[in-house]
Design a protein around this motif. Structure first.
Motif, PDB file in Angstrom:
ATOM      1  N   HIS A   1      -2.707  -6.350  -1.234  1.00 31.68           N
ATOM      2  CA  HIS A   1      -2.203  -6.945   0.004  1.00 31.68           C
ATOM      3  C   HIS A   1      -1.547  -8.298  -0.275  1.00 31.68           C
ATOM      4  CE1 HIS A   1      -1.876  -8.256   4.107  1.00 31.68           C
ATOM      5  NE2 HIS A   1      -2.663  -9.284   3.861  1.00 31.68           N
TER       6      HIS A   1
ATOM      7  N   LEU B   1       2.369  -9.376   0.145  1.00 27.87           N
ATOM      8  CA  LEU B   1       2.724 -10.553   0.939  1.00 27.87           C
ATOM      9  C   LEU B   1       3.649 -11.483   0.161  1.00 27.87           C
ATOM     10  CD1 LEU B   1      -0.386 -11.607   2.950  1.00 27.87           C
ATOM     11  CD2 LEU B   1       1.903 -12.288   3.539  1.00 27.87           C
TER      12      LEU B   1
ATOM     13  N   SER C   1       3.410  -8.753   5.976  1.00 28.91           N
ATOM     14  CA  SER C   1       2.091  -8.164   5.824  1.00 28.91           C
ATOM     15  C   SER C   1       2.159  -6.644   5.918  1.00 28.91           C
ATOM     16  CB  SER C   1       1.145  -8.705   6.893  1.00 28.91           C
ATOM     17  OG  SER C   1      -0.103  -8.089   6.791  1.00 28.91           O
TER      18      SER C   1
ATOM     19  N   PHE D   1      -0.876  -4.967   5.779  1.00 31.62           N
ATOM     20  CA  PHE D   1      -2.297  -4.682   5.910  1.00 31.62           C
ATOM     21  C   PHE D   1      -2.555  -3.459   6.789  1.00 31.62           C
ATOM     22  CE2 PHE D   1      -6.689  -5.526   7.295  1.00 31.62           C
ATOM     23  CZ  PHE D   1      -7.268  -5.586   6.044  1.00 31.62           C
TER      24      PHE D   1
END
Length: 126
Positions: free
Chosen positions: A54, A58, A64, A66
């Protein structure tokens, strides 16, 4: 004390490969069994690799991912449930979760290595 803890977690998330080796050595000394140490190391370092992937996403793409990672994890869990049902015709949640966790360790380790190589090549050639 708080700064040291934050520094430790940041180091683990940015360098998970050395963390695996150090953690394996500790678990090997603690358990005295090679395979138990390997299984404990993989099960405890899977979340480290998930968070590291993650963070790499980024940094590399500046957005993001996620939610996509969570969706991917839920798909892996569903596939693990289906495979367990097809093979054993009985679902044992402990066995399913163990298989899911080990597979996600493998996937995210390869994702981490691939993203690291991609980031290196992108920085070198652009």
């Amino acid at each position: 004390m708080g700064d040291a803890l934050v520094f430790f977690f940041a180091a683990v998330l940015t360098l998970p490969i050395p963390f695996i080796f150090v953690f394996y050595l500790f678990t090997r000394k603690w358990s005295k069994h090679k395979w138990k140490a390997i299984h404990r190391t993989t099960s405890l370092s899977a979340p480290v690799f998930i968070l590291s992937v993650h963070l790499l996403l980024l940094v590399l793409f500046e957005q993001s991912f996620f939610a996509y990672i969570l969706i991917f994890l839920f798909l892996l869990l569903g596939i693990s449930l289906i495979v367990q049902y097809k093979i054993h015709e009985e679902v044992r949640l402990r066995r399913v979760f163990k298989a899911f966790w080990r597979i996600s360790f493998l996937f995210f380790t390869f994702f981490y290595l691939g993203l690291t190589l991609y980031g290196l090549f992108e920085r070198l050639f652009s």
